[in-house]
Design an enzyme around this catalytic site. Structure first.
Site, mmCIF file in Angstrom:
data_model
loop_
_atom_site.group_PDB
_atom_site.id
_atom_site.type_symbol
_atom_site.label_atom_id
_atom_site.label_comp_id
_atom_site.label_asym_id
_atom_site.label_seq_id
_atom_site.Cartn_x
_atom_site.Cartn_y
_atom_site.Cartn_z
ATOM 1 N N HIS A 192 0.818 -1.227 0.000
ATOM 2 C CA HIS A 192 0.000 0.000 0.000
ATOM 3 C C HIS A 192 0.850 1.274 0.000
ATOM 4 O O HIS A 192 0.313 2.359 -0.212
ATOM 5 C CB HIS A 192 -0.945 0.029 1.205
ATOM 6 C CG HIS A 192 -1.955 -1.076 1.211
ATOM 7 N ND1 HIS A 192 -2.888 -1.231 0.206
ATOM 8 C CD2 HIS A 192 -2.169 -2.095 2.075
ATOM 9 C CE1 HIS A 192 -3.639 -2.295 0.458
ATOM 10 N NE2 HIS A 192 -3.221 -2.842 1.577
ATOM 11 N N ASP A 247 -2.272 -10.754 -2.526
ATOM 12 C CA ASP A 247 -2.860 -10.370 -1.246
ATOM 13 C C ASP A 247 -4.357 -10.078 -1.474
ATOM 14 O O ASP A 247 -4.768 -9.757 -2.593
ATOM 15 C CB ASP A 247 -2.145 -9.108 -0.736
ATOM 16 C CG ASP A 247 -2.615 -8.650 0.631
ATOM 17 O OD1 ASP A 247 -1.967 -9.012 1.633
ATOM 18 O OD2 ASP A 247 -3.635 -7.928 0.710
ATOM 19 N N HIS A 280 -5.993 -7.547 -0.574
ATOM 20 C CA HIS A 280 -6.202 -6.122 -0.864
ATOM 21 C C HIS A 280 -5.411 -5.688 -2.098
ATOM 22 O O HIS A 280 -4.316 -6.198 -2.344
ATOM 23 C CB HIS A 280 -5.764 -5.271 0.332
ATOM 24 C CG HIS A 280 -6.438 -5.636 1.615
ATOM 25 N ND1 HIS A 280 -5.892 -6.533 2.517
ATOM 26 C CD2 HIS A 280 -7.614 -5.242 2.150
ATOM 27 C CE1 HIS A 280 -6.700 -6.674 3.556
ATOM 28 N NE2 HIS A 280 -7.764 -5.908 3.366
ATOM 29 N N ASP A 312 -4.116 -13.338 3.669
ATOM 30 C CA ASP A 312 -5.429 -12.830 4.107
ATOM 31 C C ASP A 312 -6.547 -13.214 3.128
ATOM 32 O O ASP A 312 -7.697 -12.818 3.316
ATOM 33 C CB ASP A 312 -5.406 -11.314 4.369
ATOM 34 C CG ASP A 312 -4.724 -10.511 3.277
ATOM 35 O OD1 ASP A 312 -4.318 -11.090 2.245
ATOM 36 O OD2 ASP A 312 -4.589 -9.285 3.475
HETATM 37 C C1 OKP Z 1 -2.944 -4.471 4.544
HETATM 38 B B1 OKP Z 1 -2.595 -5.616 3.625
HETATM 39 C C2 OKP Z 1 -11.097 -1.744 7.585
HETATM 40 C C3 OKP Z 1 -9.693 -1.500 8.039
HETATM 41 C C4 OKP Z 1 -8.743 -1.773 6.945
HETATM 42 C C5 OKP Z 1 -6.377 -1.595 6.505
HETATM 43 C C6 OKP Z 1 -6.148 -2.916 5.863
HETATM 44 C C7 OKP Z 1 -4.731 -2.996 5.400
HETATM 45 C C8 OKP Z 1 -4.406 -4.326 4.798
HETATM 46 N N1 OKP Z 1 -12.028 -1.292 8.570
HETATM 47 N N2 OKP Z 1 -7.433 -1.620 7.454
HETATM 48 O O1 OKP Z 1 -2.981 -5.459 2.298
HETATM 49 O O2 OKP Z 1 -2.929 -6.902 4.093
HETATM 50 ZN ZN ZN Z 2 -4.072 -7.508 2.575
#
Ligand code: OKP
Ligand code: ZN
Length: 334
Positions: A154, A190, A192, A279
């Site tokens: 990110h 990932d 996300h 994840d």
């Molecule tokens: C990082 B990685 C939602 C909160 C989200 C950020 C997530 C970051 C993920 N309420 N928080 O890509 O695993």
């Molecule tokens: Zn993630």
């Protein structure tokens, strides 16, 4: 497979994060790394390759901010960890910012990523692990694993967010380019979208970015990762986004990954960086795909079948009790 981790990476340990409007336990815990280390039977400590490879990807003012933020926060008399709350969305222009709150807003894109006195050192160590894995594959290893934590995908050239500070996948990809590899690909699996990696290589025709992730219409980071984001200028066509719905299981995920792998092969990449997040697992506390532990070796075997030297960097995965098993399952597929 050689694997790398530096103990300094455990130092970054924020107490809490802003999650759905309240402070909750920080999900990206140091114990994630310990769980993985226990499962993979330890790791080599990376050599210090210096800050140059980090500076090749990140803005100098941003890196100074990462080093200074926690101290400035303390000097302002604040408790806890440095967290931004005001962002220059409107009327952005170059300003000589000095107030810690202004710097935090300038160099962050969200409020979920607290900075501590140990953040810079931990992010630096995480990047060194990624560089060590890259060196290993440049030196002839078929694949290598960097236990990166904090994660990186990110983080952009001049911003942190989403638990990420130094974009370790981008550092690895750029290091490979600087070592003479003409075309490099990053495959991001990932849960996300890796908005930072996408952003860093957005206008670049030499680094392909392909990502499978939860649809930004429903999931963080919301503003990036749509299918119509394909890159610009020389990078037009060198970004591939494959958003998937919540509830996605292995068949759809594997088919999307096959699409990404075919595109990477067509691009003619000579080295692959995999941003691996566990994840996507069915029990992840902040994510909504339904992959099982047994699915990970299949995904890894499909990636390995590309036959490309592959540096795997760890990104997310927050079900800590299952994390070691899931990472081991993935690595076993190579
Ligand atoms: C990082 B990685 C939602 C909160 C989200 C950020 C997530 C970051 C993920 N309420 N928080 O890509 O695993
Ligand atoms: Zn993630």
């Amino acid at each position: 497979m050689r694997r790398f981790y530096s103990p300094v990476q455990a130092g970054h340990a924020p107490m809490h994060e802003l999650h759905n409007g309240a402070f909750t336990d920080y999900a990206e815990k140091p114990s994630r790394a310990q769980a993985i280390l226990d499962a993979i039977g330890g790791a080599e400590q990376p050599h210090d390759h210096g800050v140059g490879a980090i500076e090749a990807v990140h803005d100098a003012g941003y890196l100074a901010f990462l080093r200074d933020a926690a101290r400035l926060w303390e000097e302002a008399g604040r408790p806890g960890q440095a967290i931004p709350y005001a962002f220059p969305i409107v009327g952005r222009r170059p300003l000589a910012l000095s107030r810690i709150d202004a710097l935090l807003g300038r160099y962050s894109f969200d409020a979920t990523t607290p900075l501590t006195r140990e953040t810079w050192r931990a992010g630096y160590g995480s990047a060194q692990s990624a560089l060590a894995a890259t060196q290993a594959v440049l030196g002839g290893e078929r694949a290598a694993f960097a236990l990166c934590r904090p994660p990186g995908h990110h983080a952009g050239r001049d911003y942190c967010g989403g638990y990420c500070h130094i974009n370790v996948a981008a550092v690895a990809a750029q290091a490979a380019r600087d070592a003479g590899v003409a075309r490099v690909a990053v495959l991001d699996i990932d849960y996300h979208h890796g908005n930072g990696t996408q952003d860093i290589f957005w206008q670049r025709g030499d680094v392909f970015y392909a990502s499978l992730h939860a649809d930004p219409a429903t999931d963080y980071p919301f503003f990036w990762g749509h299918a119509d984001e394909v890159g610009e200028d020389e990078g037009h066509g060198a970004t591939l986004n494959l958003p998937l719905p919540q509830g996605t299981r292995i068949d759809a995920f594997r088919a999307a990954q096959a699409t990404a792998l075919a595109a990477i092969a067509r691009f003619g990449a000579q080295l692959l960086v995999v941003s691996f997040g566990a994840d996507t697992w069915e029990g992840d506390p902040i994510s909504r795909f339904r992959l099982t532990t047994d699915d990970y070796p299949l995904l890894a075997a499909d990636i390995a079948a590309l036959g490309m030297p592959t540096a795997i960097v760890m990104e997310g995965g927050y079900a800590i009790d299952a994390l070691g098993t899931n990472v081991t399952a993935f690595l076993s597929g190579f």
